[in-house]
Scaffold this active site. Structure first.
Site, PDB file in Angstrom:
ATOM      1  N   GLY A  14       0.833  -1.212   0.000  1.00  0.00           N
ATOM      2  CA  GLY A  14       0.000   0.000   0.000  1.00  0.00           C
ATOM      3  C   GLY A  14       0.859   1.251   0.000  1.00  0.00           C
ATOM      4  N   ARG A  75       0.987  -5.132  -5.285  1.00  0.00           N
ATOM      5  CA  ARG A  75       1.119  -6.313  -4.422  1.00  0.00           C
ATOM      6  C   ARG A  75       1.332  -7.480  -5.392  1.00  0.00           C
ATOM      7  NH1 ARG A  75      -0.627  -4.348   0.596  1.00  0.00           N
ATOM      8  NH2 ARG A  75      -2.302  -2.809   0.500  1.00  0.00           N
ATOM      9  N   ASP A 106       5.118  -4.913   6.169  1.00  0.00           N
ATOM     10  CA  ASP A 106       5.582  -6.260   6.519  1.00  0.00           C
ATOM     11  C   ASP A 106       5.551  -7.236   5.344  1.00  0.00           C
ATOM     12  OD1 ASP A 106       2.850  -6.305   6.579  1.00  0.00           O
ATOM     13  OD2 ASP A 106       2.686  -7.510   8.393  1.00  0.00           O
ATOM     14  N   THR A 129       4.219   2.507   5.589  1.00  0.00           N
ATOM     15  CA  THR A 129       2.818   2.064   5.572  1.00  0.00           C
ATOM     16  C   THR A 129       2.033   2.947   6.521  1.00  0.00           C
ATOM     17  OG1 THR A 129       1.269   0.353   6.325  1.00  0.00           O
ATOM     18  CG2 THR A 129       3.482   0.217   7.208  1.00  0.00           C
ATOM     19  N   ASP A 131      -0.323   2.051   8.290  1.00  0.00           N
ATOM     20  CA  ASP A 131      -0.830   1.258   9.422  1.00  0.00           C
ATOM     21  C   ASP A 131       0.072   1.264  10.659  1.00  0.00           C
ATOM     22  OD1 ASP A 131      -2.906   0.618   7.796  1.00  0.00           O
ATOM     23  OD2 ASP A 131      -2.368  -1.484   7.501  1.00  0.00           O
ATOM     24  N   ASP A 133       2.226  -0.831  11.483  1.00  0.00           N
ATOM     25  CA  ASP A 133       2.300  -2.170  12.082  1.00  0.00           C
ATOM     26  C   ASP A 133       3.613  -2.879  11.744  1.00  0.00           C
ATOM     27  OD1 ASP A 133       1.668  -2.369   9.408  1.00  0.00           O
ATOM     28  OD2 ASP A 133       0.230  -3.993   9.659  1.00  0.00           O
ATOM     29  N   ARG A 175      -6.108  -3.019   8.590  1.00  0.00           N
ATOM     30  CA  ARG A 175      -6.654  -4.369   8.438  1.00  0.00           C
ATOM     31  C   ARG A 175      -6.342  -5.228   9.656  1.00  0.00           C
ATOM     32  NH1 ARG A 175      -5.347  -6.156   2.744  1.00  0.00           N
ATOM     33  NH2 ARG A 175      -3.334  -5.478   3.516  1.00  0.00           N
TER      34      ARG A 175
HETATM   35  O1  F6P Z   1      -1.565  -1.563   4.463  1.00  0.00           O
HETATM   36  C1  F6P Z   1      -2.186  -0.354   4.328  1.00  0.00           C
HETATM   37  C2  F6P Z   1      -3.640  -0.520   3.991  1.00  0.00           C
HETATM   38  O2  F6P Z   1      -4.128   0.763   3.692  1.00  0.00           O
HETATM   39  C3  F6P Z   1      -4.505  -1.198   5.040  1.00  0.00           C
HETATM   40  O3  F6P Z   1      -4.866  -0.366   6.102  1.00  0.00           O
HETATM   41  C4  F6P Z   1      -5.681  -1.637   4.210  1.00  0.00           C
HETATM   42  O4  F6P Z   1      -6.358  -2.688   4.829  1.00  0.00           O
HETATM   43  C5  F6P Z   1      -5.001  -2.094   2.955  1.00  0.00           C
HETATM   44  O5  F6P Z   1      -3.811  -1.323   2.843  1.00  0.00           O
HETATM   45  C6  F6P Z   1      -5.817  -1.939   1.718  1.00  0.00           C
HETATM   46  O6  F6P Z   1      -5.115  -2.478   0.648  1.00  0.00           O
HETATM   47  P1  F6P Z   1      -5.496  -2.367  -0.899  1.00  0.00           P
HETATM   48  O7  F6P Z   1      -4.933  -1.096  -1.408  1.00  0.00           O
HETATM   49  O8  F6P Z   1      -4.839  -3.543  -1.519  1.00  0.00           O
HETATM   50  O9  F6P Z   1      -6.988  -2.383  -0.989  1.00  0.00           O
END
Ligand code: F6P
Length: 324
Positions: A14, A75, A106, A129, A131, A133, A175
């Site tokens: 992300g 991803r 991560d 990120t 998050d 985390d 998440r």
């Molecule tokens: O990892 C960052 C994040 O924004 C999370 O908080 C969220 O759940 C996820 O990415 C969403 O990912 P995507 O862009 O693949 O929908």
């Protein structure tokens, strides 16, 4: 003397505000040290597909203030396979890239760790990120900006909540982690934060809201982490329990990932970008650079991707004390 002549840099997972500031810092620190730097587009996908070009200093001009990532991100499922990683290694050899800086969370570091174990290529990670985390660093690039974005949004929601005397459930991203929800609740004076790390029953939540709403307040805000059960579901259950509440839901969504990075994130990204290049030139490998108590630290990937970066327990209590 380091054997590294050319450093590849990519962003993965992300996107997060401040990633561009990190790309700028890596690029310029590499050039400052007399090294070549090659930009790898679209994360590991672009590595496998050889979407790579050399960067000069001016390629990263005027990006420190931009959200998103100029390198694009993805991803990449293929990089989780041995065949994908083999192809990535072949591309690195073809491009004469001797070392990698990977900017992400991560998932990005999990891929980097496996890759670095299989092939003799030094990799250094930079935590990016929203998050927060990632273990071993007090903050990840993008987290502070996203936290401020949520706080600004909740400030606005409070205006309408109070005008209509409503109970709002606001869903924040995260998440698997509640850093954004917990700290935005504290920063915006919300009644409660619902996070994946801590179970809160509907009855407990009803009690928390009742503490303020029924006694002294005419509106309330509950921040729910994406991974904390979902704002809509919780709102429905609370409304069922007490139909007197005029309940509304606001899912903040992807706006949390955008915007110009805060000063904190720009400074963090600049320090970590330079630190990542320094680490590589100092023959460090398979580590993440992070920050602890305002000092740059080196953290092995194995520690950075551990699943247990704790939320501070006292913050739940502070939210409760201050919401009466
Ligand atoms: O990892 C960052 C994040 O924004 C999370 O908080 C969220 O759940 C996820 O990415 C969403 O990912 P995507 O862009 O693949 O929908």
């Amino acid at each position: 003397m380091s054997k590294i002549n050319c450093i590849g840099v990519l962003t993965s997972g992300g996107d997060a505000p401040g990633m561009n500031a990190a790309v700028r810092a890596v690029t310029r620190a590499a050039i400052y040290n007399g090294k070549k730097v090659k930009a790898i587009y679209r994360g590991y996908k672009g590595l496998i597909e050889d979407e790579i070009r050399e960067f000069q200093s001016q390629d990263v001009s005027n990006i420190i203030q931009q959200g998103g990532t100029i390198l694009k991100t993805a991803r990449c499922k293929e990089f989780t396979t041995p065949e994908g990683r083999q192809r990535a290694y072949e591309v690195l050899q073809k491009e004469s890239i001797d070392a990698l800086v990977v900017i992400g969370g991560d998932g990005t570091f999990t891929g980097a760790r496996v890759f670095a174990q299989e092939y003799d290529i030094p990799v250094v990670g930079i935590p990016g990120t929203i998050d927060n985390d990632v273990c071993g660093t007090d903050s990840t690039i993008g987290y502070d900006t996203a936290l401020n974005t949520i706080m600004d949004a909740v400030d606005k929601i409070k205006d309408t909540a109070s005008s209509h005397e409503r109970l709002f459930f606001v869903e924040a991203m995260g998440r698997d982690a509640g850093f954004l929800a917990l700290n935005s609740a504290l920063a915006s004076g919300a009644e409660a934060a619902i996070v994946p790390e801590r179970e809160t029953s509907v009855a407990q939540l009803d009690q928390l809201i009742a503490n303020g709403f029924r006694k002294t307040k005419n509106s309330s805000i509950v921040i729910v982490a994406e991974g904390g059960g979902g704002a809509q579901g919780l709102a429905d259950r609370i409304h069922k329990l007490d139909p007197n509440y005029d309940v509304r839901v606001c899912i903040l969504g992807y706006m949390q990932r955008g915007g110009s990075p805060s000063a904190y994130d720009r400074i963090l990204a600049s320090r970590l970008g330079v630190a990542a290049v320094d680490a590589l030139l100092d023959d460090q490998r398979n580590i993440m650079v992070g920050v602890q108590n305002d000092e740059v630290v080196h953290v092995p990937f194995s520690k950075a991707i551990k699943d247990d970066k704790p939320l501070k327990d006292d913050k739940y209590q502070i939210i409760q004390i201050l919401s009466i």
